[in-house]
Design a protein around this motif. Sequence first.
Motif, PDB file in Angstrom:
ATOM      1  N   TRP A 180      94.006  28.673  -4.257  1.00  0.00           N
ATOM      2  CA  TRP A 180      94.583  29.382  -3.119  1.00  0.00           C
ATOM      3  C   TRP A 180      95.103  28.429  -2.050  1.00  0.00           C
ATOM      4  N   ARG A 181      94.509  27.238  -1.938  1.00  0.00           N
ATOM      5  CA  ARG A 181      94.972  26.282  -0.927  1.00  0.00           C
ATOM      6  C   ARG A 181      96.372  25.788  -1.249  1.00  0.00           C
ATOM      7  N   GLY A 182      96.632  25.508  -2.507  1.00  0.00           N
ATOM      8  CA  GLY A 182      97.969  25.096  -2.918  1.00  0.00           C
ATOM      9  C   GLY A 182      98.990  26.202  -2.715  1.00  0.00           C
ATOM     10  N   GLU A 183      98.582  27.428  -3.034  1.00  0.00           N
ATOM     11  CA  GLU A 183      99.468  28.578  -2.829  1.00  0.00           C
ATOM     12  C   GLU A 183      99.769  28.762  -1.345  1.00  0.00           C
ATOM     13  N   THR A 184      98.750  28.586  -0.509  1.00  0.00           N
ATOM     14  CA  THR A 184      98.932  28.728   0.940  1.00  0.00           C
ATOM     15  C   THR A 184      99.876  27.655   1.463  1.00  0.00           C
ATOM     16  N   LEU A 185      99.675  26.406   1.049  1.00  0.00           N
ATOM     17  CA  LEU A 185     100.568  25.330   1.475  1.00  0.00           C
ATOM     18  C   LEU A 185     101.994  25.569   0.997  1.00  0.00           C
ATOM     19  N   ALA A 186     102.160  26.085  -0.197  1.00  0.00           N
ATOM     20  CA  ALA A 186     103.505  26.370  -0.710  1.00  0.00           C
ATOM     21  C   ALA A 186     104.187  27.458   0.126  1.00  0.00           C
ATOM     22  N   ARG A 187     103.439  28.500   0.503  1.00  0.00           N
ATOM     23  CA  ARG A 187     103.998  29.560   1.361  1.00  0.00           C
ATOM     24  C   ARG A 187     104.405  29.001   2.716  1.00  0.00           C
ATOM     25  N   VAL A 188     103.519  28.188   3.304  1.00  0.00           N
ATOM     26  CA  VAL A 188     103.786  27.596   4.615  1.00  0.00           C
ATOM     27  C   VAL A 188     105.004  26.678   4.531  1.00  0.00           C
ATOM     28  N   ARG A 189     105.058  25.861   3.499  1.00  0.00           N
ATOM     29  CA  ARG A 189     106.189  24.950   3.295  1.00  0.00           C
ATOM     30  C   ARG A 189     107.496  25.733   3.257  1.00  0.00           C
ATOM     31  N   ALA A 190     107.522  26.843   2.523  1.00  0.00           N
ATOM     32  CA  ALA A 190     108.738  27.663   2.427  1.00  0.00           C
ATOM     33  C   ALA A 190     109.140  28.186   3.805  1.00  0.00           C
ATOM     34  N   LEU A 191     108.179  28.612   4.599  1.00  0.00           N
ATOM     35  CA  LEU A 191     108.479  29.111   5.943  1.00  0.00           C
ATOM     36  C   LEU A 191     109.031  28.002   6.836  1.00  0.00           C
ATOM     37  N   ILE A 192     108.463  26.804   6.705  1.00  0.00           N
ATOM     38  CA  ILE A 192     108.934  25.668   7.512  1.00  0.00           C
ATOM     39  C   ILE A 192     110.381  25.347   7.170  1.00  0.00           C
ATOM     40  N   VAL A 193     110.700  25.302   5.882  1.00  0.00           N
ATOM     41  CA  VAL A 193     112.063  24.989   5.449  1.00  0.00           C
ATOM     42  C   VAL A 193     113.031  26.108   5.852  1.00  0.00           C
ATOM     43  N   GLN A 194     112.573  27.352   5.814  1.00  0.00           N
ATOM     44  CA  GLN A 194     113.420  28.462   6.272  1.00  0.00           C
ATOM     45  C   GLN A 194     113.740  28.311   7.757  1.00  0.00           C
ATOM     46  N   ALA A 195     112.741  27.909   8.539  1.00  0.00           N
ATOM     47  CA  ALA A 195     112.919  27.784   9.987  1.00  0.00           C
ATOM     48  C   ALA A 195     113.789  26.592  10.352  1.00  0.00           C
ATOM     49  N   GLU A 196     113.588  25.474   9.650  1.00  0.00           N
ATOM     50  CA  GLU A 196     114.311  24.228   9.937  1.00  0.00           C
ATOM     51  C   GLU A 196     114.720  23.581   8.607  1.00  0.00           C
ATOM     52  N   PRO A 197     115.862  23.975   8.067  1.00  0.00           N
ATOM     53  CA  PRO A 197     116.269  23.483   6.742  1.00  0.00           C
ATOM     54  C   PRO A 197     116.414  21.963   6.635  1.00  0.00           C
ATOM     55  N   THR A 198     116.605  21.260   7.739  1.00  0.00           N
ATOM     56  CA  THR A 198     116.769  19.799   7.673  1.00  0.00           C
ATOM     57  C   THR A 198     115.460  19.050   7.942  1.00  0.00           C
ATOM     58  N   VAL A 199     114.368  19.756   7.928  1.00  0.00           N
ATOM     59  CA  VAL A 199     113.066  19.118   8.170  1.00  0.00           C
ATOM     60  C   VAL A 199     112.813  18.025   7.124  1.00  0.00           C
ATOM     61  N   ASP A 241      87.247  25.071   2.608  1.00  0.00           N
ATOM     62  CA  ASP A 241      87.277  26.476   3.004  1.00  0.00           C
ATOM     63  C   ASP A 241      88.514  26.901   3.783  1.00  0.00           C
ATOM     64  N   LYS A 242      89.492  25.980   3.971  1.00  0.00           N
ATOM     65  CA  LYS A 242      90.651  26.357   4.776  1.00  0.00           C
ATOM     66  C   LYS A 242      91.819  25.409   4.544  1.00  0.00           C
ATOM     67  N   VAL A 243      92.969  25.859   4.993  1.00  0.00           N
ATOM     68  CA  VAL A 243      94.156  25.023   5.135  1.00  0.00           C
ATOM     69  C   VAL A 243      94.400  24.935   6.633  1.00  0.00           C
ATOM     70  N   LYS A 244      94.478  23.725   7.152  1.00  0.00           N
ATOM     71  CA  LYS A 244      94.666  23.507   8.588  1.00  0.00           C
ATOM     72  C   LYS A 244      96.073  23.008   8.838  1.00  0.00           C
ATOM     73  N   LEU A 252      93.853  28.579   8.211  1.00  0.00           N
ATOM     74  CA  LEU A 252      94.049  29.690   7.282  1.00  0.00           C
ATOM     75  C   LEU A 252      92.966  29.632   6.216  1.00  0.00           C
ATOM     76  N   HIS A 253      92.235  30.720   6.084  1.00  0.00           N
ATOM     77  CA  HIS A 253      91.188  30.816   5.072  1.00  0.00           C
ATOM     78  C   HIS A 253      91.692  31.653   3.910  1.00  0.00           C
ATOM     79  N   GLN A 254      91.000  31.596   2.803  1.00  0.00           N
ATOM     80  CA  GLN A 254      91.403  32.341   1.622  1.00  0.00           C
ATOM     81  C   GLN A 254      91.613  33.807   1.978  1.00  0.00           C
ATOM     82  N   GLY A 255      92.764  34.347   1.599  1.00  0.00           N
ATOM     83  CA  GLY A 255      93.078  35.750   1.861  1.00  0.00           C
ATOM     84  C   GLY A 255      93.763  36.004   3.190  1.00  0.00           C
ATOM     85  N   ASP A 256      93.824  34.999   4.065  1.00  0.00           N
ATOM     86  CA  ASP A 256      94.493  35.179   5.355  1.00  0.00           C
ATOM     87  C   ASP A 256      95.996  35.322   5.157  1.00  0.00           C
ATOM     88  N   ALA A 257      96.583  36.169   5.973  1.00  0.00           N
ATOM     89  CA  ALA A 257      98.039  36.299   6.009  1.00  0.00           C
ATOM     90  C   ALA A 257      98.529  35.616   7.279  1.00  0.00           C
TER      91      ALA A 257
END
Length: 120
Positions: free
Chosen positions: A11-30, A62-65, A95-100
Amino acid sequence: MDDVTPDHSDWRGETLARVRALIVQAEPTVVEEVKWRKPSNPAGVAAWSLDGLICTGETYKDKVKLTFAQGASLDDPAGLFNSSLDAKVRRAIDLHQGDAIDADAFRALIRAAAALNSAR
């Protein structure tokens, strides 16, 4: 760059992948990179920068910080910051497991951090 995010197949890898996608959406040249590799953390820490460090993504048992380098200077109307609230400069989102995460608010926070960096 899929190899930037430290390798976690749970779940930590999945969470980081979701966050990464949001970061790139917000700032494509990051700029994405892995920093601070060491024996106790060989995967290192994911870091996103644009005119300076925006935030890092660290995994714990237990989390992604997500730590925002200049978080104390950012408005957070959605209340995403829930960690390091007393720090003078940084702020974090744990972000803990299951957090949105509120995608719109998170993208706005990324854009605000990038704007703060470019204004300095």
